[in-house]
Design an enzyme around this catalytic site. Structure first.
Site, PDB file in Angstrom:
ATOM      1  N   GLU A 196       5.317   4.901   3.368  1.00  0.00           N
ATOM      2  CA  GLU A 196       4.797   6.227   3.708  1.00  0.00           C
ATOM      3  C   GLU A 196       5.963   7.200   3.872  1.00  0.00           C
ATOM      4  O   GLU A 196       6.987   6.861   4.457  1.00  0.00           O
ATOM      5  CB  GLU A 196       3.974   6.118   5.004  1.00  0.00           C
ATOM      6  CG  GLU A 196       3.564   7.414   5.642  1.00  0.00           C
ATOM      7  CD  GLU A 196       2.801   8.384   4.715  1.00  0.00           C
ATOM      8  OE1 GLU A 196       1.856   7.961   4.042  1.00  0.00           O
ATOM      9  OE2 GLU A 196       3.188   9.564   4.671  1.00  0.00           O
ATOM     10  N   ASN A 235      10.175   8.003   0.234  1.00  0.00           N
ATOM     11  CA  ASN A 235       9.481   8.327  -1.004  1.00  0.00           C
ATOM     12  C   ASN A 235       9.424   7.046  -1.844  1.00  0.00           C
ATOM     13  O   ASN A 235      10.453   6.502  -2.241  1.00  0.00           O
ATOM     14  CB  ASN A 235      10.265   9.429  -1.738  1.00  0.00           C
ATOM     15  CG  ASN A 235       9.652   9.765  -3.082  1.00  0.00           C
ATOM     16  OD1 ASN A 235       8.757   9.082  -3.570  1.00  0.00           O
ATOM     17  ND2 ASN A 235      10.152  10.826  -3.692  1.00  0.00           N
ATOM     18  N   ASP A 267      -1.975  12.033  -2.696  1.00  0.00           N
ATOM     19  CA  ASP A 267      -2.065  13.491  -2.668  1.00  0.00           C
ATOM     20  C   ASP A 267      -2.263  14.019  -4.087  1.00  0.00           C
ATOM     21  O   ASP A 267      -1.516  13.645  -4.989  1.00  0.00           O
ATOM     22  CB  ASP A 267      -0.779  14.090  -2.075  1.00  0.00           C
ATOM     23  CG  ASP A 267      -0.632  13.725  -0.608  1.00  0.00           C
ATOM     24  OD1 ASP A 267      -1.657  13.579   0.075  1.00  0.00           O
ATOM     25  OD2 ASP A 267       0.520  13.588  -0.145  1.00  0.00           O
ATOM     26  N   ASP A 322       0.873  -1.186   0.000  1.00  0.00           N
ATOM     27  CA  ASP A 322       0.000   0.000   0.000  1.00  0.00           C
ATOM     28  C   ASP A 322       0.904   1.230   0.000  1.00  0.00           C
ATOM     29  O   ASP A 322       1.650   1.454   0.954  1.00  0.00           O
ATOM     30  CB  ASP A 322      -0.910  -0.018   1.234  1.00  0.00           C
ATOM     31  CG  ASP A 322      -1.946   1.089   1.202  1.00  0.00           C
ATOM     32  OD1 ASP A 322      -2.506   1.342   0.115  1.00  0.00           O
ATOM     33  OD2 ASP A 322      -2.209   1.705   2.261  1.00  0.00           O
TER      34      ASP A 322
HETATM   35  C1  LIG Z   1      -4.219  11.725   1.162  1.00  0.00           C
HETATM   36  S1  LIG Z   1      -3.217  10.612   2.066  1.00  0.00           S
HETATM   37  C2  LIG Z   1      -4.136   9.092   1.856  1.00  0.00           C
HETATM   38  C3  LIG Z   1      -3.800   8.063   2.895  1.00  0.00           C
HETATM   39  C4  LIG Z   1      -4.488   6.708   2.736  1.00  0.00           C
HETATM   40  N1  LIG Z   1      -4.041   6.013   1.548  1.00  0.00           N
HETATM   41  C5  LIG Z   1      -5.982   6.816   2.716  1.00  0.00           C
HETATM   42  O1  LIG Z   1      -6.615   6.494   1.687  1.00  0.00           O
HETATM   43  O2  LIG Z   1      -6.544   7.195   3.753  1.00  0.00           O
HETATM   44  C6  LIG Z   1      -1.805  10.338   0.997  1.00  0.00           C
HETATM   45  C7  LIG Z   1      -0.616   9.772   1.733  1.00  0.00           C
HETATM   46  O3  LIG Z   1       0.445   9.480   0.815  1.00  0.00           O
HETATM   47  C8  LIG Z   1       1.695   9.878   1.392  1.00  0.00           C
HETATM   48  N2  LIG Z   1       2.629  10.107   0.271  1.00  0.00           N
HETATM   49  C9  LIG Z   1       2.594  11.120  -0.621  1.00  0.00           C
HETATM   50  N3  LIG Z   1       3.587  11.001  -1.538  1.00  0.00           N
HETATM   51  C10 LIG Z   1       4.275   9.873  -1.202  1.00  0.00           C
HETATM   52  C11 LIG Z   1       5.410   9.220  -1.753  1.00  0.00           C
HETATM   53  N4  LIG Z   1       6.025   9.697  -2.834  1.00  0.00           N
HETATM   54  N5  LIG Z   1       5.854   8.078  -1.152  1.00  0.00           N
HETATM   55  C12 LIG Z   1       5.230   7.584  -0.041  1.00  0.00           C
HETATM   56  N6  LIG Z   1       4.146   8.168   0.517  1.00  0.00           N
HETATM   57  C13 LIG Z   1       3.666   9.289  -0.045  1.00  0.00           C
HETATM   58  C14 LIG Z   1       1.329  11.135   2.169  1.00  0.00           C
HETATM   59  O4  LIG Z   1       2.265  11.478   3.159  1.00  0.00           O
HETATM   60  C15 LIG Z   1      -0.034  10.728   2.775  1.00  0.00           C
HETATM   61  O5  LIG Z   1       0.093  10.070   4.002  1.00  0.00           O
END
Ligand SMILES: C[S@@+](CC[C@H](N)C(=O)[O-])C[C@H]1O[C@@H](n2cnc3c(N)ncnc32)[C@H](O)[C@@H]1O
Length: 209
Positions: free
Chosen positions: A60, A87, A113, A35
């Site tokens: 994450e 990342n 995001d 995920d």
């Molecule tokens: C809007 S949240 C959604 C969280 C979860 N998937 C949900 O549906 O509730 C997006 C998440 O992706 C993480 N994120 C954004 N870009 C990322 C990246 N390049 N690698 C890992 N995580 C990332 C953000 O920090 C955030 O926690």
């Protein structure tokens, strides 16, 4: 807690060593689901406790969330769940990640995001180069799930995946959720929020051919 971090910041150039499957999971031979952007990992905790015949790995970029999630895994002695900080794009670019990608049966990008401004689109987690890496490393039959409430982001992700000839869209009517990483269709925190607020949800499944 910062809600958004810039994934292109040099703070994320270094990636944490990904342990071997045997170090991460009680039974490394189980199907592995990834995920990406798992936030605090609540969705994965629910999945891991319910489906003990799958392993779950969350990636994450917000380090504090990952530290807390790792602590909870150890405290509850959950053997089919692991979290990695960083990342996702950099993690998959790294040669040392190849061994676990080979074992991945499915990947979810749920409510990533949106980075609405055009000049920020390069911060979106789904990028052509990233999808190329996945198309070259995932096994045939592996699945990618995308879900979002932002139509523009959905179109962008759909276009990026569809442009890669090794991924084919699946017809959800024919999809057997019972055999998937999420047989009971559990929902992420963001999805629960979107449902309560009666917003649209756009989702699609792709198979590696
Ligand atoms: C809007 S949240 C959604 C969280 C979860 N998937 C949900 O549906 O509730 C997006 C998440 O992706 C993480 N994120 C954004 N870009 C990322 C990246 N390049 N690698 C890992 N995580 C990332 C953000 O920090 C955030 O926690």
């Amino acid at each position: 807690m910062r809600q958004h971090v810039n994934p292109l910041s040099k703070n994320f150039n270094a990636i944490e060593r990904i342990p071997s499957l045997i170090e991460m999971f009680g039974d490394p031979k189980l199907n592995l689901h990834l995920d990406i952007g798992c936030a605090a990992g609540e969705f994965l905790f629910d999945l891991a406790l319910e489906n003990t015949s799958w392993n779950y790995l969350g990636i994450e970029i917000r380090e504090k969330l990952v530290k807390t999630a790792k602590f909870k895994v150890r405290e509850r002695e959950i053997k089919n769940l692991y979290f990695v900080f960083g990342n996702a794009n950099n993690i998959f670019n790294d040669v040392q990640s190849k061994f676990f990608i080979d074992n991945v049966k499915s990947i979810s990008f749920y409510f990533p995001d949106p980075w609405f401004k055009k000049r920020h689109h390069k911060r979106r987690v789904i990028q052509t180069e990233f999808i190329n890496i996945l198309s070259n490393s995932l096994r045939t039959g592996s699945l990618i799930f995308i879900k979002t409430d932002v139509k523009d982001l959905f179109d962008y992700m759909d276009c990026t995946l569809s442009d890669n000839s090794k991924f084919k869209k699946m017809d959800k009517k024919d999809f057997n959720y019972a055999e998937s990483f999420n047989p009971n269709k559990l929902k992420t925190n963001r999805e629960k929020h979107v449902i309560v607020n009666q917003l649209d949800i756009f989702d699609r499944i792709y198979i590696k051919i």
